[in-house]
Design a protein around this motif. Structure first.
Motif, PDB file in Angstrom:
ATOM      1  N   ALA A  97       0.989  -1.162   0.155  1.00  0.00           N
ATOM      2  CA  ALA A  97      -0.076   0.064   0.060  1.00  0.00           C
ATOM      3  C   ALA A  97       0.830   1.491   0.039  1.00  0.00           C
ATOM      4  CB  ALA A  97      -0.990  -0.056   1.107  1.00  0.00           C
ATOM      5  N   PHE A  98       1.966   1.319   0.786  1.00  0.00           N
ATOM      6  CA  PHE A  98       2.892   2.312   0.905  1.00  0.00           C
ATOM      7  C   PHE A  98       3.538   2.787  -0.765  1.00  0.00           C
ATOM      8  CE2 PHE A  98       7.067   4.149   1.155  1.00  0.00           C
ATOM      9  CZ  PHE A  98       6.686   5.299   2.021  1.00  0.00           C
ATOM     10  N   SER A  99       3.925   1.475  -1.006  1.00  0.00           N
ATOM     11  CA  SER A  99       4.683   1.543  -2.558  1.00  0.00           C
ATOM     12  C   SER A  99       3.582   2.221  -3.591  1.00  0.00           C
ATOM     13  CB  SER A  99       5.250   0.331  -3.076  1.00  0.00           C
ATOM     14  OG  SER A  99       6.081  -0.087  -2.005  1.00  0.00           O
ATOM     15  N   THR A 100       2.309   1.599  -3.570  1.00  0.00           N
ATOM     16  CA  THR A 100       1.232   2.028  -4.780  1.00  0.00           C
ATOM     17  C   THR A 100       0.737   3.093  -4.142  1.00  0.00           C
ATOM     18  OG1 THR A 100      -0.243   0.538  -3.566  1.00  0.00           O
ATOM     19  CG2 THR A 100       1.178  -0.246  -5.445  1.00  0.00           C
ATOM     20  N   ARG A 101       0.138   3.627  -3.157  1.00  0.00           N
ATOM     21  CA  ARG A 101      -0.840   4.792  -2.754  1.00  0.00           C
ATOM     22  C   ARG A 101       0.275   5.914  -2.322  1.00  0.00           C
ATOM     23  NH1 ARG A 101      -4.676   1.365   1.211  1.00  0.00           N
ATOM     24  NH2 ARG A 101      -5.711   0.016  -0.690  1.00  0.00           N
ATOM     25  N   VAL A 102       1.067   5.604  -1.512  1.00  0.00           N
ATOM     26  CA  VAL A 102       1.959   6.949  -1.277  1.00  0.00           C
ATOM     27  C   VAL A 102       3.016   7.313  -2.316  1.00  0.00           C
ATOM     28  CG1 VAL A 102       3.301   7.703   0.585  1.00  0.00           C
ATOM     29  CG2 VAL A 102       1.730   6.373   1.196  1.00  0.00           C
ATOM     30  N   LEU A 103       3.608   6.351  -2.649  1.00  0.00           N
ATOM     31  CA  LEU A 103       4.851   6.551  -3.828  1.00  0.00           C
ATOM     32  C   LEU A 103       4.224   6.701  -5.113  1.00  0.00           C
ATOM     33  CD1 LEU A 103       7.854   4.491  -2.237  1.00  0.00           C
ATOM     34  CD2 LEU A 103       7.036   6.862  -1.974  1.00  0.00           C
ATOM     35  N   GLY A 104       3.028   6.063  -5.441  1.00  0.00           N
ATOM     36  CA  GLY A 104       2.407   6.197  -6.558  1.00  0.00           C
ATOM     37  C   GLY A 104       3.122   4.987  -7.767  1.00  0.00           C
ATOM     38  N   LEU A 105       3.770   4.074  -7.115  1.00  0.00           N
ATOM     39  CA  LEU A 105       4.437   3.041  -8.074  1.00  0.00           C
ATOM     40  C   LEU A 105       3.618   1.789  -7.897  1.00  0.00           C
ATOM     41  CD1 LEU A 105       7.986   3.559  -6.492  1.00  0.00           C
ATOM     42  CD2 LEU A 105       7.184   4.556  -8.477  1.00  0.00           C
ATOM     43  N   PRO A 106       3.146   1.502  -9.417  1.00  0.00           N
ATOM     44  CA  PRO A 106       2.592   0.258  -9.353  1.00  0.00           C
ATOM     45  C   PRO A 106       3.182  -0.739  -9.437  1.00  0.00           C
ATOM     46  CG  PRO A 106       2.794   1.435 -11.632  1.00  0.00           C
ATOM     47  CD  PRO A 106       3.313   2.403 -10.542  1.00  0.00           C
ATOM     48  N   PRO A 107       2.615  -1.999  -8.964  1.00  0.00           N
ATOM     49  CA  PRO A 107       3.437  -3.201  -8.776  1.00  0.00           C
ATOM     50  C   PRO A 107       3.592  -3.738 -10.371  1.00  0.00           C
ATOM     51  CG  PRO A 107       0.889  -3.500  -8.269  1.00  0.00           C
ATOM     52  CD  PRO A 107       1.159  -2.113  -8.363  1.00  0.00           C
ATOM     53  N   VAL A 108       4.975  -4.189 -10.672  1.00  0.00           N
ATOM     54  CA  VAL A 108       5.403  -4.532 -11.826  1.00  0.00           C
ATOM     55  C   VAL A 108       5.818  -6.065 -12.083  1.00  0.00           C
ATOM     56  CG1 VAL A 108       5.942  -2.361 -12.550  1.00  0.00           C
ATOM     57  CG2 VAL A 108       7.685  -3.620 -11.510  1.00  0.00           C
ATOM     58  N   LYS A 109       6.233  -6.497 -10.810  1.00  0.00           N
ATOM     59  CA  LYS A 109       6.998  -8.108 -10.969  1.00  0.00           C
ATOM     60  C   LYS A 109       6.575  -8.489  -9.494  1.00  0.00           C
ATOM     61  CE  LYS A 109      10.793 -10.340 -12.500  1.00  0.00           C
ATOM     62  NZ  LYS A 109      12.201  -9.961 -12.818  1.00  0.00           N
ATOM     63  N   ARG A 110       6.318  -9.904  -9.555  1.00  0.00           N
ATOM     64  CA  ARG A 110       6.295 -10.808  -8.377  1.00  0.00           C
ATOM     65  C   ARG A 110       7.112 -11.869  -8.593  1.00  0.00           C
ATOM     66  NH1 ARG A 110       1.164 -12.648  -4.783  1.00  0.00           N
ATOM     67  NH2 ARG A 110       2.357 -13.852  -3.326  1.00  0.00           N
ATOM     68  N   THR A 111       8.469 -12.113  -8.014  1.00  0.00           N
ATOM     69  CA  THR A 111       9.243 -13.287  -7.835  1.00  0.00           C
ATOM     70  C   THR A 111       9.424 -14.088  -6.366  1.00  0.00           C
ATOM     71  OG1 THR A 111      11.226 -12.127  -7.786  1.00  0.00           O
ATOM     72  CG2 THR A 111      10.389 -12.518 -10.047  1.00  0.00           C
ATOM     73  N   VAL A 112      10.294 -14.654  -6.318  1.00  0.00           N
ATOM     74  CA  VAL A 112      10.833 -15.475  -5.083  1.00  0.00           C
ATOM     75  C   VAL A 112      12.193 -14.628  -4.883  1.00  0.00           C
ATOM     76  CG1 VAL A 112      11.481 -17.620  -4.124  1.00  0.00           C
ATOM     77  CG2 VAL A 112       9.603 -17.614  -5.661  1.00  0.00           C
ATOM     78  N   ASN A 113      12.185 -14.404  -3.480  1.00  0.00           N
ATOM     79  CA  ASN A 113      13.481 -13.779  -3.154  1.00  0.00           C
ATOM     80  C   ASN A 113      14.751 -14.820  -3.264  1.00  0.00           C
ATOM     81  OD1 ASN A 113      15.634 -12.949  -1.571  1.00  0.00           O
ATOM     82  ND2 ASN A 113      14.366 -12.055   0.025  1.00  0.00           N
ATOM     83  N   GLN A 114      15.493 -14.409  -3.857  1.00  0.00           N
ATOM     84  CA  GLN A 114      16.969 -15.378  -4.047  1.00  0.00           C
ATOM     85  C   GLN A 114      17.399 -15.898  -2.818  1.00  0.00           C
ATOM     86  OE1 GLN A 114      19.036 -13.327  -7.050  1.00  0.00           O
ATOM     87  NE2 GLN A 114      17.439 -13.358  -8.841  1.00  0.00           N
ATOM     88  N   ASP A 115      17.518 -15.182  -1.904  1.00  0.00           N
ATOM     89  CA  ASP A 115      18.263 -15.470  -0.665  1.00  0.00           C
ATOM     90  C   ASP A 115      17.358 -16.303   0.000  1.00  0.00           C
ATOM     91  OD1 ASP A 115      20.590 -14.112  -1.404  1.00  0.00           O
ATOM     92  OD2 ASP A 115      19.554 -12.284  -0.635  1.00  0.00           O
ATOM     93  N   ASP A 116      16.005 -16.209  -0.049  1.00  0.00           N
ATOM     94  CA  ASP A 116      15.045 -17.007   1.175  1.00  0.00           C
ATOM     95  C   ASP A 116      13.932 -17.365  -0.079  1.00  0.00           C
ATOM     96  OD1 ASP A 116      13.296 -17.970   2.767  1.00  0.00           O
ATOM     97  OD2 ASP A 116      13.314 -16.534   4.105  1.00  0.00           O
ATOM     98  N   PHE A 171       7.950  -6.131  -6.580  1.00  0.00           N
ATOM     99  CA  PHE A 171       8.520  -4.995  -7.269  1.00  0.00           C
ATOM    100  C   PHE A 171       7.405  -4.065  -7.568  1.00  0.00           C
ATOM    101  CE2 PHE A 171      11.819  -8.251  -8.149  1.00  0.00           C
ATOM    102  CZ  PHE A 171      12.819  -7.806  -7.949  1.00  0.00           C
ATOM    103  N   SER A 172       7.490  -2.863  -7.026  1.00  0.00           N
ATOM    104  CA  SER A 172       6.846  -1.625  -7.574  1.00  0.00           C
ATOM    105  C   SER A 172       7.770  -0.546  -8.188  1.00  0.00           C
ATOM    106  CB  SER A 172       6.252  -0.909  -6.419  1.00  0.00           C
ATOM    107  OG  SER A 172       5.170  -1.694  -5.850  1.00  0.00           O
ATOM    108  N   ALA A 173       7.412  -0.194  -9.272  1.00  0.00           N
ATOM    109  CA  ALA A 173       8.240   0.828 -10.183  1.00  0.00           C
ATOM    110  C   ALA A 173       7.376   1.735 -11.065  1.00  0.00           C
ATOM    111  CB  ALA A 173       9.188   0.012 -11.054  1.00  0.00           C
ATOM    112  N   ASP A 174       7.987   2.831 -11.778  1.00  0.00           N
ATOM    113  CA  ASP A 174       7.399   3.413 -12.390  1.00  0.00           C
ATOM    114  C   ASP A 174       7.069   3.211 -13.853  1.00  0.00           C
ATOM    115  OD1 ASP A 174       9.688   3.468 -13.949  1.00  0.00           O
ATOM    116  OD2 ASP A 174       9.984   5.747 -13.715  1.00  0.00           O
ATOM    117  N   GLY A 175       7.186   1.700 -14.001  1.00  0.00           N
ATOM    118  CA  GLY A 175       6.584   1.194 -15.338  1.00  0.00           C
ATOM    119  C   GLY A 175       7.623   1.502 -16.452  1.00  0.00           C
TER     120      GLY A 175
END
Length: 72
Positions: free
Chosen positions: A26-45, A52-56
């Motif tokens: 919610a912070f990444s999307t609503r406050v920073l305005g960055l839409p979700p762009v990718k979902r993966t598994v953490n390589q370390d865990d 990932f949220s980014a500017d697209g």
């Protein structure tokens, strides 16, 4: 006399830690305005999502992956 340039060209991304993945999202999307762009598994865990949220556009420094560390 001017200051020397920084020894790096800028930020690639900023990682955030959260105890509640939903609030981090919610912070990444609503406050920073960055839409979700990718979902993966953490390589370390592999049990941890890596969201990932980014500017697209892939602009440097505009990627914010929150890591979920739930409180016991």
């Amino acid at each position: 006399m001017s200051a020397p340039p920084p020894p790096f060209g800028g930020l690639h991304h900023v990682s955030a830690l959260t105890a509640r993945a939903g609030r981090g999202h919610a912070f990444s999307t609503r406050v920073l305005g960055l839409p979700p762009v990718k979902r993966t598994v953490n390589q370390d865990d592999p049990h941890m999502d890596h969201l990932f949220s980014a500017d697209g556009a892939g602009s440097p420094g505009m990627e914010v992956p929150p890591f979920d560390f739930p409180q016991p």
